[in-house]
Design an enzyme around this catalytic site. Structure first.
Site, PDB file in Angstrom:
ATOM      1  N   ARG A 106      17.956  21.380  -6.369  1.00 12.83           N
ATOM      2  CA  ARG A 106      17.804  21.974  -7.716  1.00 12.83           C
ATOM      3  C   ARG A 106      18.608  21.115  -8.679  1.00 12.83           C
ATOM      4  O   ARG A 106      19.822  20.969  -8.526  1.00 12.83           O
ATOM      5  CB  ARG A 106      18.321  23.413  -7.730  1.00 12.83           C
ATOM      6  CG  ARG A 106      18.424  23.975  -9.136  1.00 12.83           C
ATOM      7  CD  ARG A 106      18.677  25.456  -9.183  1.00 12.83           C
ATOM      8  NE  ARG A 106      17.485  26.221  -8.849  1.00 12.83           N
ATOM      9  CZ  ARG A 106      17.300  27.499  -9.156  1.00 12.83           C
ATOM     10  NH1 ARG A 106      18.228  28.168  -9.823  1.00 12.83           N
ATOM     11  NH2 ARG A 106      16.203  28.130  -8.812  1.00 12.83           N
ATOM     12  N   HIS A 133       8.902  24.388 -11.039  1.00 13.15           N
ATOM     13  CA  HIS A 133       9.547  25.328 -10.098  1.00 13.15           C
ATOM     14  C   HIS A 133       8.473  25.775  -9.090  1.00 13.15           C
ATOM     15  O   HIS A 133       8.068  26.931  -9.064  1.00 13.15           O
ATOM     16  CB  HIS A 133      10.131  26.503 -10.881  1.00 13.15           C
ATOM     17  CG  HIS A 133      11.117  27.329 -10.114  1.00 13.15           C
ATOM     18  ND1 HIS A 133      11.569  26.984  -8.849  1.00 13.15           N
ATOM     19  CD2 HIS A 133      11.748  28.498 -10.433  1.00 13.15           C
ATOM     20  CE1 HIS A 133      12.422  27.893  -8.430  1.00 13.15           C
ATOM     21  NE2 HIS A 133      12.548  28.826  -9.375  1.00 13.15           N
ATOM     22  N   GLN A 136       8.812  28.907  -6.578  1.00 14.97           N
ATOM     23  CA  GLN A 136       8.668  30.185  -7.278  1.00 14.97           C
ATOM     24  C   GLN A 136       7.198  30.580  -7.380  1.00 14.97           C
ATOM     25  O   GLN A 136       6.816  31.731  -7.140  1.00 14.97           O
ATOM     26  CB  GLN A 136       9.266  30.044  -8.695  1.00 14.97           C
ATOM     27  CG  GLN A 136       9.046  31.236  -9.590  1.00 14.97           C
ATOM     28  CD  GLN A 136       9.846  32.440  -9.138  1.00 14.97           C
ATOM     29  OE1 GLN A 136      11.049  32.349  -8.944  1.00 14.97           O
ATOM     30  NE2 GLN A 136       9.191  33.582  -8.959  1.00 14.97           N
ATOM     31  N   ASP A 227       9.397  34.571 -18.502  1.00 16.22           N
ATOM     32  CA  ASP A 227      10.598  33.885 -18.017  1.00 16.22           C
ATOM     33  C   ASP A 227      11.589  33.900 -19.184  1.00 16.22           C
ATOM     34  O   ASP A 227      11.200  34.185 -20.328  1.00 16.22           O
ATOM     35  CB  ASP A 227      10.187  32.442 -17.615  1.00 16.22           C
ATOM     36  CG  ASP A 227      11.344  31.584 -17.121  1.00 16.22           C
ATOM     37  OD1 ASP A 227      12.420  32.128 -16.812  1.00 16.22           O
ATOM     38  OD2 ASP A 227      11.156  30.340 -17.051  1.00 16.22           O
ATOM     39  N   CYS A 267      10.162  35.751 -13.037  1.00 15.14           N
ATOM     40  CA  CYS A 267      10.803  35.011 -11.935  1.00 15.14           C
ATOM     41  C   CYS A 267      12.249  35.449 -11.728  1.00 15.14           C
ATOM     42  O   CYS A 267      12.792  35.235 -10.648  1.00 15.14           O
ATOM     43  CB  CYS A 267      10.731  33.511 -12.208  1.00 15.14           C
ATOM     44  SG  CYS A 267      11.424  33.063 -13.813  1.00 15.14           S
ATOM     45  N   ARG A 295       9.759  35.281  -2.341  1.00 15.21           N
ATOM     46  CA  ARG A 295      10.345  33.926  -2.301  1.00 15.21           C
ATOM     47  C   ARG A 295      10.700  33.565  -0.856  1.00 15.21           C
ATOM     48  O   ARG A 295      10.458  32.462  -0.390  1.00 15.21           O
ATOM     49  CB  ARG A 295      11.634  33.873  -3.154  1.00 15.21           C
ATOM     50  CG  ARG A 295      11.469  34.120  -4.636  1.00 15.21           C
ATOM     51  CD  ARG A 295      10.706  33.014  -5.326  1.00 15.21           C
ATOM     52  NE  ARG A 295      11.209  31.701  -5.028  1.00 15.21           N
ATOM     53  CZ  ARG A 295      12.219  31.088  -5.673  1.00 15.21           C
ATOM     54  NH1 ARG A 295      12.781  31.675  -6.701  1.00 15.21           N
ATOM     55  NH2 ARG A 295      12.614  29.871  -5.329  1.00 15.21           N
TER      56      ARG A 295
HETATM   57  N1   CP Z   1      13.821  32.660  -9.806  1.00 13.71           N
HETATM   58  C1   CP Z   1      14.814  31.861  -9.421  1.00 13.71           C
HETATM   59  O1   CP Z   1      14.636  30.668  -9.098  1.00 13.71           O
HETATM   60  O2   CP Z   1      16.026  32.491  -9.400  1.00 13.71           O
HETATM   61  P1   CP Z   1      17.421  31.793  -9.115  1.00 13.71           P
HETATM   62  O3   CP Z   1      17.758  30.945 -10.307  1.00 13.71           O
HETATM   63  O4   CP Z   1      18.374  32.948  -8.933  1.00 13.71           O
HETATM   64  O5   CP Z   1      17.301  30.951  -7.886  1.00 13.71           O
HETATM   65  N1  NVA Z   2      13.150  28.596 -16.724  1.00 20.79           N
HETATM   66  C1  NVA Z   2      14.286  29.120 -16.004  1.00 20.79           C
HETATM   67  C2  NVA Z   2      13.871  29.555 -14.637  1.00 20.79           C
HETATM   68  C3  NVA Z   2      14.962  30.193 -13.818  1.00 20.79           C
HETATM   69  C4  NVA Z   2      14.507  30.564 -12.450  1.00 20.79           C
HETATM   70  C5  NVA Z   2      15.367  28.066 -15.934  1.00 20.79           C
HETATM   71  O1  NVA Z   2      15.033  26.892 -15.721  1.00 20.79           O
HETATM   72  O2  NVA Z   2      16.527  28.400 -16.107  1.00 20.79           O
END
Ligand code: CP
Ligand code: NVA
Length: 308
Positions: A106, A133, A136, A227, A267, A295
């Protein structure tokens, strides 16, 4: 008994790294894992989790998925590894892929994820970048499939920022032939090259619709999705984005314009009362917590395929 198939590509960096058949296969496997009808043993396999941003769902669902498969995980973040000191990705990736069997990353720039994939000799999974993502979105489409059985006639409307989540929804939606509508304020449209790629997949069917009017967009929708307005790394834009997204909240009024059996997805994590109201998150139509659970099931399926 369903068996995990080897995927054509070694890495899962984008929704487009899977074919339509592979997405369906992963969703089927995930459902089997969820129903406890499948037992895959990944004993002694190790997943390295390299997280430059915070995470609850992605991190924990990968940890539990790997544990359920009989493997283990190593949790790395910038402050407890040399990554934060600026060790180059090419060195980090070459070393970690000698210890681990698969890496989930990530990070901010999608090009950094691609750099990990370039130097790792083990599969690399996108655990979220600023561009996509894709893990997700597998969970999202499993949740939709559980509700509507298949994707025929499903209209999915995303109300919010045309960011990483929207980008991956568009690509996976195109693979599955789902009508995807994005309702966002002007200037927050999804990435141009993502729109172009989706267009190439849809071919002559014009099933991707981008609009600045959420009220029109939700008419005839089966799935409403949102989101956060300010993503991780955009904390300094919060005040501006809160203003720009005024009118894009999924509230009961907006939900009432969609089909009566429409489901609500997010999400998470959410800013309750910004992009979605408490009432909607906790409503009868919300599938947000099933979506979060899914997930784990889709990632179990993904790991089983990547490591089989
Ligand atoms: N939806 C999602 O990716 O959540 P986190 O940021 O908690 O991993
Ligand atoms: N768009 C958000 C998604 C979090 C799961 C971010 O990137 O923070």
């Amino acid at each position: 008994m369903l068996k995990p198939h080897k995927l054509a590509k070694n890495n899962f960096l984008s929704s487009l790294d899977l074919s339509t058949e592979e997405v369906i296969h992963i969703l089927d496997l995930a459902k089997n894992f969820k129903n406890k009808e499948l037992n895959i043993d990944l004993k002694n396999k190790v997943l390295g989790l390299i997280f430059d941003k915070s995470s609850t769902r992605t991190r924990v669902s990968f940890q539990v998925a790997m544990t359920r498969l009989g493997g283990t995980t190593i949790d790395l973040n910038p402050t407890t590894s040399q990554i934060g000191r600026g060790e180059p990705i090419n060195d980090t990736a070459r070393v970690l892929s000698r210890y681990c069997d698969v890496l989930a990353v990530r990070t901010f720039n999608h090009s950094d994820l691609e750099e990990y994939a370039k130097w790792s000799n083990k599969p690399v999974i996108n655990a979220l970048t600023d561009l996509e993502h894709p893990c997700q979105i597998l969970a999202d489409f499993l949740t939709i499939k559980e509700e509507f059985r298949d994707f025929k006639n499903v209209v999915l409307t995303f109300v919010g920022d045309g960011n990483n989540v929207a980008n991956s929804l568009i690509l996976c939606g195109a693979l599955l032939g789902v009508e995807v509508r994005i309702a966002c304020p002007k200037g927050y449209e999804p990435n141009e090259s993502i729109i172009k790629k989706a267009g190439e997949i849809y071919k002559d069917k014009n099933l991707l619709k981008i609009t600045n009017d959420p009220h029109k967009a939700v008419l005839g929708s089966n799935v409403l999705y949102t989101d956060v307005w300010s993503s991780m790394g955009e904390e300094n834009l919060k005040e501006k984005k809160d203003n720009d997204f005024n009118g894009f909240t999924i509230d009961s009024n907006l939900v009432s314009k969609a089909y009566k059996d429409a489901i609500i997805l997010h999400c998470l994590p959410a800013y309750r009362s910004k992009e979605i109201t408490d009432e909607v998150i906790d409503s009868r139509q919300s599938r947000i917590f099933d979506q979060a659970e899914n997930r784990m099931h889709v990632q179990q399926a993904l790991l089983a395929c990547l490591l089989s």
